[in-house]
Design a protein around this motif. Structure first.
Motif, PDB file in Angstrom:
ATOM      1  N   GLY A 296       0.806  -1.218   0.000  1.00 18.33           N
ATOM      2  CA  GLY A 296       0.000   0.000   0.000  1.00 18.33           C
ATOM      3  C   GLY A 296       0.833   1.258   0.000  1.00 18.33           C
ATOM      4  O   GLY A 296       0.501   2.243  -0.669  1.00 18.33           O
ATOM      5  N   ARG A 299       2.082   2.472  -3.353  1.00 20.32           N
ATOM      6  CA  ARG A 299       1.043   2.920  -4.279  1.00 20.32           C
ATOM      7  C   ARG A 299       0.952   2.003  -5.493  1.00 20.32           C
ATOM      8  O   ARG A 299       0.676   2.440  -6.604  1.00 20.32           O
ATOM      9  N   ALA A 301      -1.280   0.036  -6.234  1.00 20.31           N
ATOM     10  CA  ALA A 301      -2.646   0.069  -6.754  1.00 20.31           C
ATOM     11  C   ALA A 301      -3.222   1.470  -6.676  1.00 20.31           C
ATOM     12  O   ALA A 301      -4.426   1.668  -6.673  1.00 20.31           O
ATOM     13  N   GLY A 303      -3.867   5.567  -5.282  1.00 20.36           N
ATOM     14  CA  GLY A 303      -4.341   6.164  -4.052  1.00 20.36           C
ATOM     15  C   GLY A 303      -3.226   6.827  -3.262  1.00 20.36           C
ATOM     16  O   GLY A 303      -2.060   6.815  -3.637  1.00 20.36           O
ATOM     17  N   SER A 304      -3.581   7.421  -2.146  1.00 20.81           N
ATOM     18  CA  SER A 304      -2.593   8.076  -1.316  1.00 20.81           C
ATOM     19  C   SER A 304      -1.784   7.045  -0.533  1.00 20.81           C
ATOM     20  O   SER A 304      -2.239   5.932  -0.277  1.00 20.81           O
ATOM     21  N   ARG A 305      -0.580   7.425  -0.159  1.00 23.68           N
ATOM     22  CA  ARG A 305       0.270   6.511   0.592  1.00 23.68           C
ATOM     23  C   ARG A 305      -0.302   6.236   1.984  1.00 23.68           C
ATOM     24  O   ARG A 305      -0.143   5.140   2.509  1.00 23.68           O
ATOM     25  N   GLY A 308      -3.067   3.787   1.525  1.00 23.29           N
ATOM     26  CA  GLY A 308      -2.460   2.520   1.136  1.00 23.29           C
ATOM     27  C   GLY A 308      -1.772   1.821   2.287  1.00 23.29           C
ATOM     28  O   GLY A 308      -1.908   0.610   2.465  1.00 23.29           O
ATOM     29  N   GLY A 312      -3.507  -1.275   3.592  1.00 26.64           N
ATOM     30  CA  GLY A 312      -2.732  -2.471   3.273  1.00 26.64           C
ATOM     31  C   GLY A 312      -2.380  -3.273   4.509  1.00 26.64           C
ATOM     32  O   GLY A 312      -2.448  -4.508   4.501  1.00 26.64           O
ATOM     33  N   ILE A 344      -6.830  -3.064  -1.738  1.00 24.74           N
ATOM     34  CA  ILE A 344      -6.240  -1.737  -1.928  1.00 24.74           C
ATOM     35  C   ILE A 344      -6.825  -1.070  -3.164  1.00 24.74           C
ATOM     36  O   ILE A 344      -7.079   0.138  -3.181  1.00 24.74           O
ATOM     37  N   GLN A 348      -8.811   2.477  -3.439  1.00 19.96           N
ATOM     38  CA  GLN A 348      -8.516   3.504  -4.424  1.00 19.96           C
ATOM     39  C   GLN A 348      -9.788   3.949  -5.125  1.00 19.96           C
ATOM     40  O   GLN A 348     -10.025   5.148  -5.304  1.00 19.96           O
TER      41      GLN A 348
END
Length: 367
Positions: A296, A299, A301, A303-305, A308, A312, A344, A348
């Motif tokens: 996650g 990133r 997949a 989205g923001s860290r 994620g 994740g 994840i 997103q």
């Protein structure tokens, strides 16, 4: 209206720039759309060359993807800070010309740069109203862009009271395929890559447990091989379903490296917890939580860290709990992998629908 100049970075959004060129050329004709000003010959003043190219244009479209501000050169310096950066020169030159209208065009999860992210010479770009192009609403968004280029439309005629008015299109971005595509592609990648990935897992599991180090390696190496193979396949599938298929090999290599790191760390944590702490099931849960957090955070997949990392880790822990319930062999890796990667991608999609489009996996890679 005169010509339209499309400014973009080849390492940021080439697929979107090419698609925008095709859409505008279909409406205005090829001769009025400029995307690449051509090679600058040795000794030629590139500032003058850019100024000449803009002299026949009324509009510059600054195509901004997720890496527009952050692309670096071989020395690690941001290209946007380089006075000779072509993209910076194009936008800066256009901003100084009162006869050229500059429109930021956000694609692939790109956003307007923050004040501290942009050099002083490009500060006026932040004063220009941006327009977002999304995959799911591409035709509608391009029509809005064309309407902006051509000026306000004529006033609507008085509605006929005998007719039921047609609903206007929703101006809010719906879940773009920049989010929806990874959701489908990740699921397909997991389905396609799970079996070959498990074959690599079995290869790594042949390490014999002679001491504590080899005992940890007995768990870390198979995990690293499984996740490397699976993430490489998933990234390749997402790139293949994205706007620029030239990124399949780079994205697969990126996924390979991320998978090695995520699987290796998760497997090592699992091994240490199980061998030194004598905790079998907590080790499994903690190991998959670490793997999910790294996936996650990278990133892979989109989205923001932050989303994620937290999502994740939680999804990995959930997968670990399921596996700890005496699930073994192929499913001991396939179930957490599906939960982490698909989960994840779902996060997103949800965050994109609620806010704005975000980048899918690692973005495609002009300057």
């Amino acid at each position: 209206m005169g010509g339209i100049f499309i400014s973009y970075r080849r390492q940021d959004a080439p697929g979107y720039a090419g698609r925008l060129y095709d859409s505008l050329a279909a409406h205005y004709g090829d001769q009025r759309i400029f995307m690449d000003i051509g090679a600058i010959q040795p000794g030629q003043d590139f500032t003058q060359r850019i100024d000449e190219a803009l002299s026949s244009c009324d509009v510059l479209l600054a195509v901004i993807g997720p890496q527009w501000c952050t692309i670096t050169d071989a020395g690690g310096s941001r290209r946007l800070e380089d006075p000779e950066d072509y993209v910076g020169l194009e936008v800066r030159t256009a901003l100084t010309r009162p006869d050229v209208k500059v429109i930021p065009v956000l694609v692939g999860g790109g956003r307007m740069p923050a004040r501290e992210e942009i050099p002083p010479g490009l500060a006026d770009l932040r004063k220009r109203q941006a327009l977002e192009l999304s995959e799911a609403r591409w035709r509608y968004d391009v029509e809005r862009l064309i309407a902006t280029l051509e000026g306000p439309p004529p006033p609507d005629p008085q509605p006929d009271p005998r007719r039921t008015p047609e609903p206007e299109p929703d101006p809010r971005p719906v879940a773009p395929s920049q989010a929806a595509t990874p959701l489908v592609a990740v699921a397909l990648g997991v389905l396609v890559g799970a079996i070959p990935a498990y074959a690599t897992y079995r290869t790594g599991a042949k390490i014999h447990k002679h001491n504590d180090v080899t005992s940890v390696a007995h768990l870390a190496v198979p995990w690293a091989l499984f996740w490397a193979a699976l993430c490489a396949v998933v990234c390749a599938v997402v790139a293949a379903m994205g706007p620029d298929r030239r990124q399949i090999v780079p994205q697969a290599a990126h996924g390979l490296l991320i998978g090695l790191l995520a699987g290796g760390l998760g497997g090592a944590v699992n091994g240490v917890a199980r061998i030194h702490g004598h905790h079998l099931k907590p080790g499994i849960v903690l190991g998959f939580a670490v793997t999910g957090a790294v996936i996650g955070l990278s990133r892979i997949a989109g989205g923001s860290r932050t989303v994620g990392f937290v999502g994740g880790a939680a999804l990995g822990a959930l997968g670990g709990v399921i596996v700890a319930g005496n699930i073994a062999h192929f499913w001991s890796q396939a179930i957490p992998a599906a939960i982490i990667l698909i989960g994840i991608a779902v996060l997103q999609l949800v965050s994109t629908t609620a806010e704005k489009p975000v980048a899918a996996l690692t973005p495609a890679g002009r300057h």
